[in-house]
Scaffold this motif. Structure first.
Motif, PDB file in Angstrom:
ATOM      1  N   ARG A   6     -59.911   7.423  70.947  1.00  0.00           N
ATOM      2  CA  ARG A   6     -59.064   8.200  70.036  1.00  0.00           C
ATOM      3  C   ARG A   6     -58.488   7.339  68.924  1.00  0.00           C
ATOM      4  O   ARG A   6     -58.123   7.834  67.877  1.00  0.00           O
ATOM      5  CB  ARG A   6     -57.938   8.871  70.796  1.00  0.00           C
ATOM      6  CG  ARG A   6     -58.415   9.956  71.707  1.00  0.00           C
ATOM      7  CD  ARG A   6     -57.267  10.850  72.074  1.00  0.00           C
ATOM      8  NE  ARG A   6     -57.733  11.911  72.936  1.00  0.00           N
ATOM      9  CZ  ARG A   6     -57.848  13.170  72.528  1.00  0.00           C
ATOM     10  NH1 ARG A   6     -57.527  13.498  71.306  1.00  0.00           N
ATOM     11  NH2 ARG A   6     -58.266  14.090  73.356  1.00  0.00           N
ATOM     12  N   ILE A   7     -58.396   6.037  69.150  1.00  0.00           N
ATOM     13  CA  ILE A   7     -57.855   5.126  68.142  1.00  0.00           C
ATOM     14  C   ILE A   7     -58.932   4.748  67.133  1.00  0.00           C
ATOM     15  O   ILE A   7     -58.733   4.827  65.927  1.00  0.00           O
ATOM     16  CB  ILE A   7     -57.262   3.871  68.813  1.00  0.00           C
ATOM     17  CG1 ILE A   7     -56.049   4.266  69.649  1.00  0.00           C
ATOM     18  CG2 ILE A   7     -56.881   2.838  67.772  1.00  0.00           C
ATOM     19  CD1 ILE A   7     -55.486   3.153  70.491  1.00  0.00           C
ATOM     20  N   ILE A   8     -60.098   4.319  67.608  1.00  0.00           N
ATOM     21  CA  ILE A   8     -61.203   3.902  66.748  1.00  0.00           C
ATOM     22  C   ILE A   8     -62.079   5.114  66.481  1.00  0.00           C
ATOM     23  O   ILE A   8     -62.698   5.649  67.402  1.00  0.00           O
ATOM     24  CB  ILE A   8     -62.040   2.786  67.412  1.00  0.00           C
ATOM     25  CG1 ILE A   8     -61.158   1.635  67.880  1.00  0.00           C
ATOM     26  CG2 ILE A   8     -63.133   2.312  66.470  1.00  0.00           C
ATOM     27  CD1 ILE A   8     -60.404   0.938  66.779  1.00  0.00           C
ATOM     28  N   LYS A   9     -62.141   5.541  65.216  1.00  0.00           N
ATOM     29  CA  LYS A   9     -62.945   6.721  64.887  1.00  0.00           C
ATOM     30  C   LYS A   9     -64.410   6.355  64.700  1.00  0.00           C
ATOM     31  O   LYS A   9     -65.278   6.883  65.381  1.00  0.00           O
ATOM     32  CB  LYS A   9     -62.400   7.403  63.637  1.00  0.00           C
ATOM     33  CG  LYS A   9     -61.041   8.023  63.857  1.00  0.00           C
ATOM     34  CD  LYS A   9     -60.570   8.742  62.638  1.00  0.00           C
ATOM     35  CE  LYS A   9     -59.221   9.379  62.877  1.00  0.00           C
ATOM     36  NZ  LYS A   9     -58.734  10.053  61.693  1.00  0.00           N
ATOM     37  N   HIS A  10     -64.701   5.442  63.758  1.00  0.00           N
ATOM     38  CA  HIS A  10     -66.085   5.024  63.521  1.00  0.00           C
ATOM     39  C   HIS A  10     -66.093   3.788  62.633  1.00  0.00           C
ATOM     40  O   HIS A  10     -65.130   3.514  61.922  1.00  0.00           O
ATOM     41  CB  HIS A  10     -66.915   6.142  62.892  1.00  0.00           C
ATOM     42  CG  HIS A  10     -66.320   6.717  61.638  1.00  0.00           C
ATOM     43  ND1 HIS A  10     -66.472   6.138  60.409  1.00  0.00           N
ATOM     44  CD2 HIS A  10     -65.564   7.815  61.430  1.00  0.00           C
ATOM     45  CE1 HIS A  10     -65.843   6.849  59.500  1.00  0.00           C
ATOM     46  NE2 HIS A  10     -65.271   7.879  60.102  1.00  0.00           N
ATOM     47  N   PRO A  11     -67.206   3.034  62.666  1.00  0.00           N
ATOM     48  CA  PRO A  11     -67.305   1.892  61.756  1.00  0.00           C
ATOM     49  C   PRO A  11     -67.509   2.392  60.326  1.00  0.00           C
ATOM     50  O   PRO A  11     -68.118   3.437  60.098  1.00  0.00           O
ATOM     51  CB  PRO A  11     -68.529   1.129  62.254  1.00  0.00           C
ATOM     52  CG  PRO A  11     -69.305   2.111  63.038  1.00  0.00           C
ATOM     53  CD  PRO A  11     -68.334   3.116  63.576  1.00  0.00           C
ATOM     54  N   LEU A  12     -66.986   1.660  59.387  1.00  0.00           N
ATOM     55  CA  LEU A  12     -67.113   2.019  57.976  1.00  0.00           C
ATOM     56  C   LEU A  12     -68.234   1.175  57.385  1.00  0.00           C
ATOM     57  O   LEU A  12     -68.098  -0.041  57.241  1.00  0.00           O
ATOM     58  CB  LEU A  12     -65.788   1.764  57.255  1.00  0.00           C
ATOM     59  CG  LEU A  12     -65.656   2.323  55.856  1.00  0.00           C
ATOM     60  CD1 LEU A  12     -65.762   3.845  55.898  1.00  0.00           C
ATOM     61  CD2 LEU A  12     -64.339   1.931  55.264  1.00  0.00           C
ATOM     62  N   LEU A  13     -69.355   1.808  57.076  1.00  0.00           N
ATOM     63  CA  LEU A  13     -70.524   1.105  56.570  1.00  0.00           C
ATOM     64  C   LEU A  13     -70.648   1.322  55.074  1.00  0.00           C
ATOM     65  O   LEU A  13     -71.161   2.338  54.611  1.00  0.00           O
ATOM     66  CB  LEU A  13     -71.792   1.593  57.284  1.00  0.00           C
ATOM     67  CG  LEU A  13     -71.821   1.341  58.789  1.00  0.00           C
ATOM     68  CD1 LEU A  13     -73.044   1.972  59.413  1.00  0.00           C
ATOM     69  CD2 LEU A  13     -71.780  -0.135  59.075  1.00  0.00           C
ATOM     70  N   THR A  14     -70.125   0.386  54.313  1.00  0.00           N
ATOM     71  CA  THR A  14     -70.228   0.410  52.865  1.00  0.00           C
ATOM     72  C   THR A  14     -70.864  -0.903  52.420  1.00  0.00           C
ATOM     73  O   THR A  14     -71.091  -1.801  53.233  1.00  0.00           O
ATOM     74  CB  THR A  14     -68.848   0.550  52.205  1.00  0.00           C
ATOM     75  OG1 THR A  14     -68.054  -0.582  52.553  1.00  0.00           O
ATOM     76  CG2 THR A  14     -68.148   1.827  52.650  1.00  0.00           C
ATOM     77  N   GLU A  15     -71.127  -1.013  51.150  1.00  0.00           N
ATOM     78  CA  GLU A  15     -71.715  -2.247  50.622  1.00  0.00           C
ATOM     79  C   GLU A  15     -70.778  -3.437  50.849  1.00  0.00           C
ATOM     80  O   GLU A  15     -71.207  -4.526  51.234  1.00  0.00           O
ATOM     81  CB  GLU A  15     -71.999  -2.064  49.136  1.00  0.00           C
ATOM     82  CG  GLU A  15     -72.847  -3.152  48.532  1.00  0.00           C
ATOM     83  CD  GLU A  15     -73.250  -2.835  47.106  1.00  0.00           C
ATOM     84  OE1 GLU A  15     -73.647  -3.781  46.407  1.00  0.00           O
ATOM     85  OE2 GLU A  15     -73.182  -1.676  46.675  1.00  0.00           O
TER      86      GLU A  15
END
Length: 95
Positions: A6-15
């Motif tokens: 519930r704390i960690i939603k998802h990894p943020l994959l950007t450049e």
């Protein structure tokens, strides 16, 4: 403490975030109410790695426009920048 999922939603994959993984920094979208201690504990429990530091940043929601007229708003989000002592995350391999 809340459940780590519930704390960690998802990894943020950007450049930018994929470039940061070379120096052992990883970026995740997290719950806005979570503090740094909760984020650190959740990452260590979920992935079995040791976290050196956690930095957080809240980004404001942007106005969505169609034809120059505002039609809505994107929601704000909280990002967590995680620096690991050693190891890496498997889901970033090949990115």
């Amino acid at each position: 403490m809340k459940m780590p999922s519930r704390i960690i939603k998802h990894p943020l994959l950007t450049e930018k975030s994929t470039g940061l993984k070379d120096i052992n920094w990883y970026v995740f979208t997290v719950d806005r109410k979570a503090n740094k201690r909760e984020i650190k504990q959740a990452i260590e429990d979920m992935f079995g790695v040791k976290v050196e530091s956690v930095n957080t940043n809240i980004t404001r929601g942007k106005v969505v426009k169609r034809g120059g007229k505002p039609v809505g708003r994107k929601s704000a989000m909280k990002k967590a920048f995680i620096k690991l002592k050693e190891g890496s995350f498997d889901f970033f391999e090949g990115v």
